[in-house]
Design an enzyme around this catalytic site. Structure first.
Site, PDB file in Angstrom:
ATOM      1  N   ARG A 178       0.785  -1.131  -0.085  1.00 41.44           N
ATOM      2  CA  ARG A 178       0.017   0.139  -0.085  1.00 41.44           C
ATOM      3  C   ARG A 178       0.760   1.189   0.032  1.00 41.44           C
ATOM      4  O   ARG A 178       0.432   2.215   0.749  1.00 41.44           O
ATOM      5  CB  ARG A 178      -0.868   0.161   1.087  1.00 41.44           C
ATOM      6  CG  ARG A 178      -1.986  -1.120   1.220  1.00 41.44           C
ATOM      7  CD  ARG A 178      -2.817  -0.965   0.233  1.00 41.44           C
ATOM      8  NE  ARG A 178      -4.148  -1.994   0.086  1.00 41.44           N
ATOM      9  CZ  ARG A 178      -3.777  -3.283  -0.230  1.00 41.44           C
ATOM     10  NH1 ARG A 178      -2.636  -3.251  -0.995  1.00 41.44           N
ATOM     11  NH2 ARG A 178      -4.490  -4.012  -0.211  1.00 41.44           N
ATOM     12  N   SER A 258     -11.194  -0.746   2.520  1.00 43.64           N
ATOM     13  CA  SER A 258     -10.382  -1.002   4.010  1.00 43.64           C
ATOM     14  C   SER A 258     -10.233   0.283   4.443  1.00 43.64           C
ATOM     15  O   SER A 258      -9.374   1.193   3.864  1.00 43.64           O
ATOM     16  CB  SER A 258      -9.298  -1.610   3.588  1.00 43.64           C
ATOM     17  OG  SER A 258      -9.581  -3.110   2.976  1.00 43.64           O
ATOM     18  N   GLU A 356      -5.838   3.972   5.859  1.00 43.22           N
ATOM     19  CA  GLU A 356      -5.705   3.959   4.612  1.00 43.22           C
ATOM     20  C   GLU A 356      -6.084   4.911   3.553  1.00 43.22           C
ATOM     21  O   GLU A 356      -5.612   5.587   2.734  1.00 43.22           O
ATOM     22  CB  GLU A 356      -6.114   2.630   4.000  1.00 43.22           C
ATOM     23  CG  GLU A 356      -5.404   2.155   2.589  1.00 43.22           C
ATOM     24  CD  GLU A 356      -6.182   0.866   2.173  1.00 43.22           C
ATOM     25  OE1 GLU A 356      -5.921  -0.147   2.658  1.00 43.22           O
ATOM     26  OE2 GLU A 356      -6.841   1.058   1.192  1.00 43.22           O
TER      27      GLU A 356
END
Ligand SMILES: Cc1cc2nc3c(=O)[nH]c(=O)nc-3n(C[C@H](O)[C@H](O)[C@H](O)COP(=O)(O)OP(=O)(O)OC[C@H]3O[C@@H](n4cnc5c(N)ncnc54)[C@H](O)[C@@H]3O)c2cc1C
Length: 362
Positions: A178, A258, A356
């Site tokens: 990520r 998420s 995130e």
């Protein structure tokens, strides 16, 4: 190019949350990106680059600057071949590969669908993820055993500092879980205008993820290896069951996917977590001496179950890791819920979860 004033941002986000942008423009070409960013610079305005709005949480007060929405379209395909060595036999061979040069404003899921229809392997597990192509290298989008990092050949971007176009190989993008240079060391410096993906014509699907393997087991016994189309269809079905696929009218997908990253911790930290929990934590290898823990598990163990609500914000009834707008939620409510969850996880396990989605206008 049309500059709009006081444009409400909520409709441009999957959360459906956020106040107005002081200025808003959609750039449909590289020239328009040059013009729009020069316009903002001359006026000393802050700039935010928006793709599909599927990984952002916009402040209730909006954004006091220029929001530039990336609207470049077009896909160009080139064939290529690459020598390879089969890991099991050591035999050399030649795979036909295809380079897709995709403009940053193209819809990601539509593009993935096309590559699957073209029988090109490399992105099939990333079906059903919302957003634009230009958004994918930013956080190295990944799911179900694949990440864009392994398919990206090149990223073309406008450098806001040097005011010129640059091209990066995958190695130069600094991809990790990520993470890339675009959301870390060079955050806010580049506007991605095109991404090239190298895919294998007729290649086998990636079947690394246990949940995917289980869901595909019935298909596999019916006749050999599943096709790319079967894999992407199963990925979509699994995503849908978790509210992780955008489905018109489904309130459980009003989210940014998420909300927390899965923390990567040391073996010692895992032992510490196991010692204060009734259940053994699930874990996945994440490099030498490091382990990735599912944030969803930590959140559940800290007392938050699916469907938990705080005002109009909530934990998705179908996936603990997604925070949802239950209807009319404010950004402040979502952040209050995130803070409550983080405080509980930290006090129970000593781990601070990292968000995130990107915060805009805070
Ligand atoms: C239901 C749902 C499921 C999801 N599932 C997944 C998943 O499985 N895996 C995963 O990794 N993500 C997932 N996401 C998160 C999100 O879809 C991805 O991160 C997506 O790539 C974001 O792209 P976007 O175009 O919507 O970017 P935006 O949300 O518009 O922007 C996100 C960030 O990228 C930057 N950005 C966007 N476009 C550009 C550009 N052209 N140039 C420079 N910077 C840019 C923005 O400035 C911002 O910082 C999910 C989201 C939702 C809502």
């Amino acid at each position: 190019m049309r500059m709009e004033e006081n444009k409400l941002l909520a409709p441009f986000t999957t959360f459906g949350i956020g106040g107005p942008a002081r200025w808003f423009v959609e750039a449909a070409s590289e020239d328009e990106i040059i013009d729009a960013t020069a316009w903002a610079r001359e006026r000393g305005l802050a700039l935010f680059v928006l793709g599909g709005g599927s990984n952002v949480l916009v402040a209730d007060g909006g954004f006091d600057g220029l929001v530039l929405r990336v609207g470049l379209r077009g896909i160009h395909v080139a064939e290529a071949t690459q020598d390879f060595e089969q890991p099991d036999t050591g035999r050399a061979g030649e795979a036909v590969q295809r380079i897709y040069q995709v403009a940053a404003g193209e819809d990601w899921d539509g593009f993935v669908e096309r590559t699957v229809e073209d029988n090109c392997a490399g992105l099939e597990c990333l079906a059903g993820i919302p957003g634009t192509v230009g958004g994918t290298p930013v956080q190295n989008v990944g799911a179900y055993g694949q990440e864009v990092a392994s398919a990206i050949e090149l990223v073309r971007a406008f450098d806001l500092q040097e005011r010129q176009f640059v091209e990066f190989s995958a190695a130069e993008c600094g991809f990790a879980y990520r993470r890339s240079r675009f959301n870390s060391t060079d955050r806010g410096r580049f506007i991605v205008t095109r991404v090239d993906y190298r895919l294998t014509v007729g290649g086998a699907p990636t079947l690394r993820y246990a949940e995917l393997q289980r869901a595909l087991a019935t298909l596999a016994t019916a006749g050999g290896e599943p096709s790319l189309a079967q894999v992407s269809a199963v990925v979509r079905a699994v995503r849908r069951s978790k509210g992780m696929l955008l489905v018109e009218g489904d309130p459980d997908c009003r989210s940014a996917g998420s909300f927390f990253k899965n923390p990567v911790v040391s073996e010692a930290q895992v032992r510490q977590i196991a010692s204060v929990s009734e259940n053994e934590p699930p874990r996945y290898p994440a490099g030498p001496g490091e382990v990735k823990l599912p944030a969803a598990w930590l959140i559940e163990q800290a007392g938050f179950q699916k469907g938990y609500a705080l005002g109009a914000a909530g934990v998705s009834p179908r996936h603990t890791l997604a925070l949802v707008n239950r209807g009319g939620a404010s950004a402040a409510e979502v952040l209050a819920l995130a803070a409550q969850i983080n405080a509980a996880v930290e006090s129970r396990f000593g781990i601070r979860l990292e968000m995130e989605p990107v915060l805009v206008g805070f």
